[in-house]
Design a protein around this motif. Structure first.
Motif, PDB file in Angstrom:
ATOM      1  N   ALA A  91      15.973 -24.881  -3.801  1.00 47.42           N
ATOM      2  CA  ALA A  91      16.754 -23.566  -4.465  1.00 47.42           C
ATOM      3  C   ALA A  91      16.131 -22.730  -5.296  1.00 47.42           C
ATOM      4  N   LEU A  92      15.278 -23.359  -6.344  1.00 47.68           N
ATOM      5  CA  LEU A  92      14.584 -22.953  -7.193  1.00 47.68           C
ATOM      6  C   LEU A  92      13.269 -22.236  -6.708  1.00 47.68           C
ATOM      7  N   ALA A  93      12.933 -22.872  -5.963  1.00 48.03           N
ATOM      8  CA  ALA A  93      11.602 -22.109  -5.191  1.00 48.03           C
ATOM      9  C   ALA A  93      12.198 -20.835  -4.457  1.00 48.03           C
ATOM     10  N   GLN A  94      12.963 -21.141  -3.640  1.00 48.10           N
ATOM     11  CA  GLN A  94      13.559 -19.772  -3.126  1.00 48.10           C
ATOM     12  C   GLN A  94      13.853 -18.636  -4.052  1.00 48.10           C
ATOM     13  N   ALA A  95      14.481 -19.074  -5.035  1.00 49.94           N
ATOM     14  CA  ALA A  95      15.002 -17.934  -6.262  1.00 49.94           C
ATOM     15  C   ALA A  95      13.509 -17.531  -6.679  1.00 49.94           C
ATOM     16  N   SER A  96      12.697 -18.164  -6.791  1.00 49.12           N
ATOM     17  CA  SER A  96      11.429 -17.775  -7.472  1.00 49.12           C
ATOM     18  C   SER A  96      10.647 -17.000  -6.293  1.00 49.12           C
ATOM     19  N   LEU A  97      10.546 -17.048  -5.455  1.00 49.47           N
ATOM     20  CA  LEU A  97      10.192 -16.208  -4.062  1.00 49.47           C
ATOM     21  C   LEU A  97      10.747 -14.987  -4.354  1.00 49.47           C
ATOM     22  N   ARG A  98      12.019 -14.770  -4.170  1.00 53.74           N
ATOM     23  CA  ARG A  98      12.919 -13.729  -4.226  1.00 53.74           C
ATOM     24  C   ARG A  98      12.446 -12.720  -5.298  1.00 53.74           C
ATOM     25  N   GLY A  99      12.468 -13.485  -6.341  1.00 49.68           N
ATOM     26  CA  GLY A  99      12.012 -12.642  -7.534  1.00 49.68           C
ATOM     27  C   GLY A  99      10.626 -12.076  -7.453  1.00 49.68           C
ATOM     28  N   LYS A 100       9.690 -12.765  -6.945  1.00 50.42           N
ATOM     29  CA  LYS A 100       8.358 -12.147  -6.824  1.00 50.42           C
ATOM     30  C   LYS A 100       8.188 -11.300  -5.634  1.00 50.42           C
ATOM     31  N   GLN A 101       9.196 -11.340  -4.748  1.00 55.72           N
ATOM     32  CA  GLN A 101       9.287 -10.515  -3.653  1.00 55.72           C
ATOM     33  C   GLN A 101       9.792  -9.013  -4.145  1.00 55.72           C
ATOM     34  N   GLY A 102      10.634  -9.039  -5.325  1.00 52.41           N
ATOM     35  CA  GLY A 102      11.305  -7.679  -5.907  1.00 52.41           C
ATOM     36  C   GLY A 102      10.126  -7.242  -6.589  1.00 52.41           C
ATOM     37  N   ILE A 103       9.196  -8.038  -7.316  1.00 51.69           N
ATOM     38  CA  ILE A 103       8.030  -7.490  -7.990  1.00 51.69           C
ATOM     39  C   ILE A 103       7.200  -6.789  -7.193  1.00 51.69           C
ATOM     40  N   ALA A 104       6.851  -7.217  -5.912  1.00 51.69           N
ATOM     41  CA  ALA A 104       6.043  -6.583  -5.156  1.00 51.69           C
ATOM     42  C   ALA A 104       6.440  -5.515  -4.417  1.00 51.69           C
ATOM     43  N   ALA A 105       7.743  -5.299  -4.292  1.00 55.19           N
ATOM     44  CA  ALA A 105       8.474  -4.005  -3.920  1.00 55.19           C
ATOM     45  C   ALA A 105       8.468  -3.160  -4.824  1.00 55.19           C
ATOM     46  N   THR A 106       8.551  -3.331  -6.329  1.00 54.75           N
ATOM     47  CA  THR A 106       8.462  -2.342  -7.247  1.00 54.75           C
ATOM     48  C   THR A 106       7.001  -1.818  -7.198  1.00 54.75           C
ATOM     49  N   ILE A 107       6.148  -2.709  -7.098  1.00 56.42           N
ATOM     50  CA  ILE A 107       4.721  -2.127  -7.134  1.00 56.42           C
ATOM     51  C   ILE A 107       4.592  -1.064  -6.020  1.00 56.42           C
ATOM     52  N   GLU A 108       4.884  -1.389  -4.706  1.00 57.77           N
ATOM     53  CA  GLU A 108       4.847  -0.653  -3.491  1.00 57.77           C
ATOM     54  C   GLU A 108       5.294   0.585  -3.740  1.00 57.77           C
ATOM     55  N   GLN A 109       6.739   0.581  -4.295  1.00 63.92           N
ATOM     56  CA  GLN A 109       7.360   1.802  -4.661  1.00 63.92           C
ATOM     57  C   GLN A 109       6.727   2.697  -5.511  1.00 63.92           C
ATOM     58  N   GLN A 110       5.867   2.095  -6.584  1.00 64.42           N
ATOM     59  CA  GLN A 110       5.102   2.973  -7.557  1.00 64.42           C
ATOM     60  C   GLN A 110       3.816   3.452  -6.731  1.00 64.42           C
ATOM     61  N   GLU A 111       3.252   2.933  -5.773  1.00 67.79           N
ATOM     62  CA  GLU A 111       1.920   3.146  -5.225  1.00 67.79           C
ATOM     63  C   GLU A 111       2.369   4.406  -4.284  1.00 67.79           C
ATOM     64  N   LEU A 112       3.524   4.455  -3.729  1.00 65.85           N
ATOM     65  CA  LEU A 112       3.895   5.406  -2.781  1.00 65.85           C
ATOM     66  C   LEU A 112       4.274   6.648  -3.597  1.00 65.85           C
ATOM     67  N   GLN A 113       5.172   6.430  -4.522  1.00 65.54           N
ATOM     68  CA  GLN A 113       5.215   7.662  -5.562  1.00 65.54           C
ATOM     69  C   GLN A 113       3.994   8.519  -5.976  1.00 65.54           C
ATOM     70  N   ASN A 114       2.905   7.476  -6.411  1.00 64.72           N
ATOM     71  CA  ASN A 114       1.788   7.834  -6.888  1.00 64.72           C
ATOM     72  C   ASN A 114       0.969   8.671  -5.787  1.00 64.72           C
ATOM     73  N   ALA A 115       0.820   8.119  -4.614  1.00 68.24           N
ATOM     74  CA  ALA A 115       0.266   8.997  -3.549  1.00 68.24           C
ATOM     75  C   ALA A 115       0.935  10.399  -3.058  1.00 68.24           C
ATOM     76  N   ARG A 116       2.401  10.092  -3.441  1.00 67.90           N
ATOM     77  CA  ARG A 116       3.020  11.440  -3.046  1.00 67.90           C
ATOM     78  C   ARG A 116       2.656  12.376  -4.157  1.00 67.90           C
ATOM     79  N   LEU A 117       2.496  12.347  -5.330  1.00 66.82           N
ATOM     80  CA  LEU A 117       2.277  12.866  -6.588  1.00 66.82           C
ATOM     81  C   LEU A 117       1.018  13.484  -6.656  1.00 66.82           C
ATOM     82  N   ARG A 118      -0.082  12.700  -5.703  1.00 69.59           N
ATOM     83  CA  ARG A 118      -1.365  13.106  -5.856  1.00 69.59           C
ATOM     84  C   ARG A 118      -1.614  13.966  -4.605  1.00 69.59           C
ATOM     85  N   ALA A 119      -0.870  14.005  -3.686  1.00 74.30           N
ATOM     86  CA  ALA A 119      -0.918  14.642  -2.385  1.00 74.30           C
ATOM     87  C   ALA A 119      -0.337  16.258  -2.885  1.00 74.30           C
ATOM     88  N   GLN A 120       0.672  16.247  -3.746  1.00 74.07           N
ATOM     89  CA  GLN A 120       1.371  17.463  -4.346  1.00 74.07           C
ATOM     90  C   GLN A 120       0.554  18.016  -5.460  1.00 74.07           C
TER      91      GLN A 120
END
Length: 290
Positions: A91-120
């Protein structure tokens, strides 16, 4: 008098030349026409994309992942100390995985936002570059138009001024020359009356038609001194004989025109301006007929 008119004509000519010299100096020393837009430069190369170098903010994400790992390690130590089973570790390992997946999602959102701002940002920068080029082209056209119109205005003003100056002094000179001619004609008339042309009057007698005959001699015969010129007949040698009236003198006379007789019978008389005729050298008699 003619002398004073000649002086006035020379004076007008002198003033005309002086004014021309002054105008030439003004034209040579006038300020240079400048292009007020000459130093406008193309700044389109300096327009940049403000979002071109956006970075992904990973520091917070890395700290979050590190805290999650620390928390997981502490929990595992606690499980070992308390003797918990493998289920808790899973259960602890699964919780750790979900936390790191959330971190990866946050970074991806930043990258998408940066790409959109660069295009604009790039779109905005491109629009600014186009506007800057248009501004420089318009400034160049305005500058060239300004220079052309200014130069054209100057040339038109210079031409008008010079033409007016020449006309003014030319008219003064023409008036003076006209006055000189009028005065000369008056003097010529007086000279005719006084017999100033020499040779006339000697041997005077009664001519045909009841008038007085002047016989041979020199008499003014320039047609510019005469009015009411009428052809009468031809002489035996073919010279035209006229009747005429002298300007500024009463009476009708008979004779020839100086421009129609042979050169050997023509003489220069008053001021070297008007011609006379030596009637002793032609077969025409000069006489007053009325």
């Amino acid at each position: 008098m003619a002398v004073f008119s000649a002086i006035a004509a020379r004076k007008a000519r002198k003033e005309q030349l002086k004014a021309q010299d002054k105008l030439d100096k003004l034209l040579q020393n006038r300020q240079e026409i400048i292009n007020p837009y000459e130093n406008v430069t193309d700044l389109s190369g300096m327009v940049s994309n403000p979002f071109a170098n956006l970075q992904v903010a990973t520091t917070a994400a890395e700290m979050q992942a590190e805290q999650a790992d620390i928390s997981l390690a502490n929990t595992l130590d606690l499980l070992r100390a308390t003797g918990s089973g493998a289920g808790g570790a899973t259960a602890l390992a699964q919780a750790s995985l979900r936390g790191k997946q959330g971190i990866a999602a946050t970074i991806e959102q930043q990258e998408l936002q940066n790409a959109r701002l660069r295009a604009q940002g790039e779109q905005f920068a491109q629009q600014q570059r186009i506007k800057e080029k248009q501004r420089v082209e318009e400034a160049d056209i305005l500058g060239k138009s300004f220079m052309f119109q200014t130069q054209e205005g100057r040339e038109v003003a210079d031409i008008s001024r010079e033409a007016g100056m020449i006309q003014q002094y030319g008219q003064q000179r023409a008036d003076a020359l006209g006055a000189m001619g009028s005065n000369t004609a008056m003097v010529a008339g007086a000279a005719i009356t006084a017999g100033a042309f020499g040779g006339g009057g000697s041997g005077a007698g009664t001519g045909a038609g009841g008038g007085s005959s002047s016989g041979g001699g020199s008499f003014p015969s320039d047609r510019r001194l005469k009015d009411n010129i009428k052809f009468l007949k031809l002489s035996p040698s073919g010279l035209k004989i006229y009747s005429f009236k002298y300007k500024n003198k009463e009476g009708i006379y008979q004779g020839v025109m100086s421009d129609e007789v042979p050169a050997y019978a023509t003489i220069k008389n008053l001021f070297g301006i008007y011609d006379g005729v030596d009637y002793s050298k032609i077969d025409v008699e000069f006489k007053q007929i009325q």
